[in-house]
Design a protein around this motif. Structure first.
Motif, PDB file in Angstrom:
ATOM      1  N   VAL A 259      57.724  75.812  56.165  1.00 13.00           N
ATOM      2  CA  VAL A 259      57.741  75.151  57.470  1.00 13.00           C
ATOM      3  C   VAL A 259      56.307  74.788  57.825  1.00 13.00           C
ATOM      4  CG1 VAL A 259      58.348  75.366  59.892  1.00 13.00           C
ATOM      5  CG2 VAL A 259      59.781  76.452  58.160  1.00 13.00           C
ATOM      6  N   CYS A 260      56.019  73.480  57.923  1.00 14.97           N
ATOM      7  CA  CYS A 260      54.679  73.006  58.244  1.00 14.97           C
ATOM      8  C   CYS A 260      54.515  72.927  59.757  1.00 14.97           C
ATOM      9  CB  CYS A 260      54.423  71.640  57.618  1.00 14.97           C
ATOM     10  SG  CYS A 260      54.529  71.640  55.813  1.00 14.97           S
ATOM     11  N   VAL A 261      53.470  73.547  60.274  1.00 13.70           N
ATOM     12  CA  VAL A 261      53.247  73.586  61.717  1.00 13.70           C
ATOM     13  C   VAL A 261      51.847  73.082  62.028  1.00 13.70           C
ATOM     14  CG1 VAL A 261      54.826  75.524  61.989  1.00 13.70           C
ATOM     15  CG2 VAL A 261      52.388  75.963  61.695  1.00 13.70           C
ATOM     16  N   SER A 267      55.821  71.745  67.063  1.00 16.09           N
ATOM     17  CA  SER A 267      55.815  72.805  66.045  1.00 16.09           C
ATOM     18  C   SER A 267      56.739  73.953  66.413  1.00 16.09           C
ATOM     19  CB  SER A 267      54.393  73.313  65.833  1.00 16.09           C
ATOM     20  OG  SER A 267      53.586  72.318  65.239  1.00 16.09           O
ATOM     21  N   VAL A 271      59.617  75.326  63.961  1.00 17.98           N
ATOM     22  CA  VAL A 271      59.722  76.723  63.511  1.00 17.98           C
ATOM     23  C   VAL A 271      61.123  77.262  63.768  1.00 17.98           C
ATOM     24  CG1 VAL A 271      58.937  79.053  64.028  1.00 17.98           C
ATOM     25  CG2 VAL A 271      57.274  77.260  63.646  1.00 17.98           C
ATOM     26  N   TRP A 285      61.246  82.360  54.050  1.00 15.88           N
ATOM     27  CA  TRP A 285      60.515  81.152  54.455  1.00 15.88           C
ATOM     28  C   TRP A 285      59.112  81.512  54.900  1.00 15.88           C
ATOM     29  CZ3 TRP A 285      59.402  80.124  59.823  1.00 15.88           C
ATOM     30  CH2 TRP A 285      59.921  81.057  60.708  1.00 15.88           C
ATOM     31  N   ALA A 287      55.725  79.935  57.211  1.00 17.44           N
ATOM     32  CA  ALA A 287      55.145  78.978  58.146  1.00 17.44           C
ATOM     33  C   ALA A 287      53.701  78.722  57.721  1.00 17.44           C
ATOM     34  CB  ALA A 287      55.200  79.508  59.571  1.00 17.44           C
ATOM     35  N   TYR A 289      50.083  76.551  58.227  1.00 19.08           N
ATOM     36  CA  TYR A 289      49.197  75.698  59.022  1.00 19.08           C
ATOM     37  C   TYR A 289      48.023  75.288  58.141  1.00 19.08           C
ATOM     38  CZ  TYR A 289      45.522  74.282  62.228  1.00 19.08           C
ATOM     39  OH  TYR A 289      44.513  73.583  62.846  1.00 19.08           O
ATOM     40  N   LEU A 310      52.436  80.514  65.168  1.00 15.03           N
ATOM     41  CA  LEU A 310      52.453  81.405  64.009  1.00 15.03           C
ATOM     42  C   LEU A 310      53.030  82.777  64.370  1.00 15.03           C
ATOM     43  CD1 LEU A 310      49.025  80.526  62.346  1.00 15.03           C
ATOM     44  CD2 LEU A 310      51.297  79.779  61.674  1.00 15.03           C
ATOM     45  N   ALA A 313      56.743  82.344  64.421  1.00 20.71           N
ATOM     46  CA  ALA A 313      57.283  82.366  63.061  1.00 20.71           C
ATOM     47  C   ALA A 313      57.368  83.793  62.526  1.00 20.71           C
ATOM     48  CB  ALA A 313      56.413  81.508  62.143  1.00 20.71           C
ATOM     49  N   ILE A 320      53.413  84.012  57.333  1.00 19.86           N
ATOM     50  CA  ILE A 320      52.503  82.990  57.852  1.00 19.86           C
ATOM     51  C   ILE A 320      51.306  82.856  56.913  1.00 19.86           C
ATOM     52  CG2 ILE A 320      53.216  83.306  60.241  1.00 19.86           C
ATOM     53  CD1 ILE A 320      50.721  84.969  60.707  1.00 19.86           C
TER      54      ILE A 320
END
Length: 900
Positions: A259-261, A267, A271, A285, A287, A289, A310, A313, A320
């Motif tokens: 998951v790109c935040v 974002s 998430v 999964w 997260a 950044y 974050l 997440a 993260i």
């Protein structure tokens, strides 16, 4: 063979077995899940708790909210209820669950209602579900109740359905890790009827609830969410059971989501969507950044948003990661390849016109490059546009923006002036090149935005001042228009490249400074000889690097954490900060400021962990508590923590090695002492016992001469035994520091005479010659101790030096020198210093002889106690014998008298 392979394939899943073992260590959680308030979760929970109580199970009510419902209150009768903890907050008295009382009481099962409740600010944990986690970690079973709208991943879905924002949420992992999930369900019509009858809320509140939240449409949707999530939980339990029991399957292939935040408001939605997708796929999964090198985010608001996303997440069960690189899509795919990512979840980028003109958005680039990885794009229809822009580019704002614009205008004006002046003397064929200089300077000094502005201004200025017709924003020839267009494109490219060079230079400068700081820090730690030096170096350098107050807390022998080093100095921590530090030490997780444990204290405490466990705690108090730590500061803090932990561990190991060496030395001394005692005590005792027995049994039949010989033997061995005991006592006094010699003036001649006379009586076979220089001055010391020293040296000569010994006294400058020389085989040159060690008897050329090995060690201790020195020499002329040289300083008054 085939049967063996089948049995091998049907082995239980090791990961599933390990997960089961971990669950057995902690308490078990049972969640009573409902679609909405009023479905009867608390009633069902208390009814079952009463049944267990009647069966003899130790059940305690930690906290239950009855909301005035008589039927529910009736179920509490006969159950033990823990008193609530009272907290004063803004003039009000709040009652909260007392977790410390629960841990002290430690029942088999505790009931804690309203899992999503937010605790009072002074509580240990901000949320009640964190209290429940601590109870489970302590091995206590917990029953709790939860409404489906409070599940973290469903908060945005519930808000869209009901139009009511859910502020109190619980991480999905609480439901996933629960040993049992019991769905308490009623139909929407039955729930609405209960509302009308006043069984859920009071009449006025119930009327408003029916009009807003409790509508048939909302309740139906919430009921569907509760049923679906419960079914997913049951499915997960079934899969775990099948894997643990090695029951064949078909098993779905393992999915792994990325998951790109970023710092934008989308974002959070991304998430939550990624968490729901991962739950549905039963997949892990991450997260992620990613920030562009040289373009680190500096806005406090956006940094806080990144930190919050974050943390969200992490609460939803994801891992993260933070990365930095020059090209965001490349970094994303490199990470995805390394982590075996199968699906990517990303939000729809809100790129501006200029960004879309210059390059693709991050979302478009990821979709374009994706080959074997599925990409889920979350739309941004629910998010309001931000004034600050998207996640990919950082634009100059405020004063920086206007300074860059002013610099662009000034540089272009200077370029125009320079070209006009040069035209007076030179015919310039390429006047536009000077404008490139102004564009490059703006890019290098003020960034890409200023360079693009300078490019556009240069285009307009060149057209106005130097293109025909002059002083008009018109172009007469198409060729000139093409030239100006090429000039504009080239200027923009030069400005963009120069701006990128500037950003990279800034980034490398920051990285170099950080690396240099870490290098200096590690060098200080490596050269710190003591633990205190390590702690102070960590506190001072961490304060400089992080721009925050720093304190290092160590656990001394008494078991209470104390501030061992702090910069700036700190007197003491308040009770809340001490509790946070203790939590970080015991749980090996951050506590304090911006954490899940006591977040209202001013410090954030991080554990310093090594292979042996947590060795200390580092606390930081940031200068701006309203702003989170930037990624660069976080990386710096992590490096400092790791290096400090290693340095502390190394210092502790050095201390332990010193203790181990001391214990080993003590063990050697103990063994040597026992050996000496067994020999040097047993031998004279055996002689004495044998002589006494002979006298008792044969005394009247023995001649007078034989009886005298036995009595002399008894006397000699008794003296030997007495000397041995005296030596042991003297050695213990010297080592304990209890020896306090007198500092009186004494005559060397008298001391030598007494020592020689005593030795002649004890050792009649030893021939002693004594010689004293004339006019020997008096020295300060203890005459009894000096006599004992000389006697020990003569005793040593008697044992090892043959039949004769000599003793001389003379002056040498400002010292009186005494020498005792024997005629024995001498001492090995390599052992001249070792013979003064306790119990050492291996330095003689002719091997070991009788003795304890304490005499010379006692001599050195006594001599040094009186301010003198003693050394051993092997005479070089005769190659035989050993000489002991004692030197004592002459007092000042004696030197002055001699001079007079």
């Amino acid at each position: 063979m085939a049967e063996t392979e089948r049995n091998f394939e049907r082995r239980p899943d090791p990961d599933a077995l390990l997960a089961l073992a971990d669950q057995e260590k902690d308490g078990k959680l049972r969640v009573f899940l409902g679609a909405a308030p009023g479905v009867g979760k608390t009633y069902a929970m208390l009814a079952r708790a009463r049944g267990l109580k009647m069966d003899g199970v130790d059940v305690v009510i930690g906290l239950v909210e009855c909301h005035g419902r008589c039927e529910t209150e009736g179920l509490l009768e006969g159950l033990e209820i823990l008193p609530r903890r009272k907290i004063e907050y803004r003039g009000r008295e709040l009652e909260e669950f007392d977790i410390d009382a629960a841990l002290t009481r430690r029942p088999k099962l505790i009931v804690v209602d309203e899992l999503a409740h937010t605790n009072a600010p002074e509580s240990r944990h901000p949320k009640r579900w964190q209290d429940v986690e601590e109870l489970l970690g302590a091995g206590i079973d917990v029953w709790t109740a939860l409404n489906i709208q409070h599940l973290e991943s469903l908060a945005d879905v519930v808000a869209n359905i009901t139009g009511v924002a859910v502020r109190e949420t619980v991480p999905d992992r609480m439901l996933q890790d629960a040993s049992d999930v019991i769905l308490v369900d009623v139909t929407p019509d039955d729930l609405l009827q209960r509302l009308k009858e006043g069984k859920v809320y009071v009449p006025e509140t119930a009327k408003r609830a029916i009009q807003n939240f409790f509508t048939t449409r909302n309740l139906t949707a919430l009921r569907e969410l509760a049923l679906r999530r419960t079914a997913e939980r049951v499915d997960d339990q079934m899969v775990d059971y099948l894997r643990q029991s090695a029951i064949e399957g078909p098993w779905a292939t393992s999915e792994r989501l990325l998951v790109c935040v970023g710092p934008d408001t989308l974002s959070e939605i991304v998430v939550r969507a990624g968490a729901r997708l991962a739950t549905g796929l039963n997949a892990s999964w991450i997260a992620l950044y990613v920030e562009r090198s040289g373009q680190e985010e500096r806005s406090p608001k956006r940094l806080e948003r990144i930190d919050d996303v974050l943390k969200l997440a992490e609460r939803l069960g994801g891992a993260i990661e933070r990365l930095s690189g020059p090209d965001l899509p490349t970094e994303v795919f490199r990470f995805a390849s390394r982590e075996n990512i199968t699906q990517i979840v990303i939000g729809h980028s809100r790129a501006g016109f200029v960004s879309r003109l210059l390059h693709r958005s991050l979302t478009e680039e990821i979709v374009r490059r994706s080959r074997d990885i599925a990409v889920h794009v979350i739309p941004d229809s629910q998010v309001k546009p931000e004034a600050e822009g998207g996640m990919q580019r950082r634009v100059l704002r405020g004063s920086e923006f206007w300074v860059g614009m002013g610099a662009a205008a000034a540089s272009v004006a200077c370029a125009v002036g320079a070209v006009r002046l040069l035209e007076l003397w030179l015919a310039l064929p390429a006047r536009s090149t000077l404008f490139f200089i102004s564009v490059a300077l703006c890019a290098l000094r003020f960034g890409t935005t200023s360079a693009i502005a300078a490019s556009i201004l240069s285009f307009a200025a060149f057209d106005f001042f130097f293109s025909e017709p002059r002083y008009q924003l018109t172009i007469s020839q198409p060729v000139e228009f093409l030239s100006l267009l090429v000039f504009l494109v080239a200027a923009i490219i030069i400005g963009a490249l120069a701006g990128r060079v500037r950003e990279q230079a800034q980034y490398m400068r920051m990285r170099t400074q950080a690396a240099q700081s870490l290098f200096e820090f590690s060098r200080k730690l490596s050269s710190a000889p003591k633990l205190d030096d390590v702690l102070w170096a960590a506190a001072v350098d961490a304060q400089k690097a992080l721009d925050a107050k720093c304190a290092v807390l160590l656990l001394p022998d008494d078991g209470e954490l104390r501030v061992s080093a702090a910069w700036p100095p700190i007197d003491q921590l308040d009770p809340g900060e001490s509790s946070s530090a203790r939590w970080a030490y015991q749980k090996a997780e951050p506590a304090g400021w911006r954490t899940a444990t006591l977040p209202n204290v001013r410090f954030q405490f991080r554990p310093l962990a090594t292979t042996r466990g947590v060795v200390a705690v580092l606390g930081i108090e940031p200068e701006k508590p309203d702003e989170p730590l930037s990624p660069q500061t976080e990386r710096m803090l992590t490096s400092i923590l790791e290096q400090t932990a290693i340095a502390i561990d190394r210092s502790l190991l050095v201390g332990e090695s010193v203790k181990a060496a001391a214990l080993e030395e003590n063990e050697k001394l103990r063994t040597t002492l026992l050996a000496s005692l067994s020999h040097d005590l047993r031998t004279p005792l055996a002689s004495i016992t044998g002589a006494v027995t002979s006298l008792r049994q044969l005394g009247d039949r023995m001649t007078a001469a034989d009886r005298q010989d036995l009595l002399a033997s008894i006397e000699e061995e008794s003296g030997r035994l007495s000397r041995f005991v005296v030596n042991l006592l003297d050695m213990s006094r010297i080592e304990a520091g209890a020896l306090k010699p007198r500092r009186e003036l004494m005559d060397i001649g008298d001391v030598v005479h007494n020592a020689v006379e005593r030795s002649r009586k004890e050792f009649p076979q030893l021939v002693i010659s004594a010689s004293l220089a004339r006019d020997l001055p008096l020295i300060r010391g203890d005459s009894n101790l000096l006599s004992q020293i000389l006697f020990n040296l003569l005793d040593n000569a008697h044992k090892y030096g043959g039949d004769s010994a000599s003793l001389y006294a003379r002056t040498d400058g400002n010292e009186v020198v005494l020498t005792v020389t024997d005629e024995g085989p001498g001492v090995k040159p390599t052992d001249l210093e070792r013979i003064f060690e306790k119990f050492y008897r291996g330095g003689r050329v002719d091997g070991r002889k009788a003795g304890t090995g304490l005499g010379l060690s006692i001599c050195r201790g006594l001599v040094e106690a009186m301010g003198g020195t003693i050394v051993a020499q092997s005479p070089a002329i005769r190659r035989r014998g050993t000489r002991f040289i004692l030197r004592f300083p002459i007092p000042d008054e004696q030197r002055q008298g001699a001079l007079a």
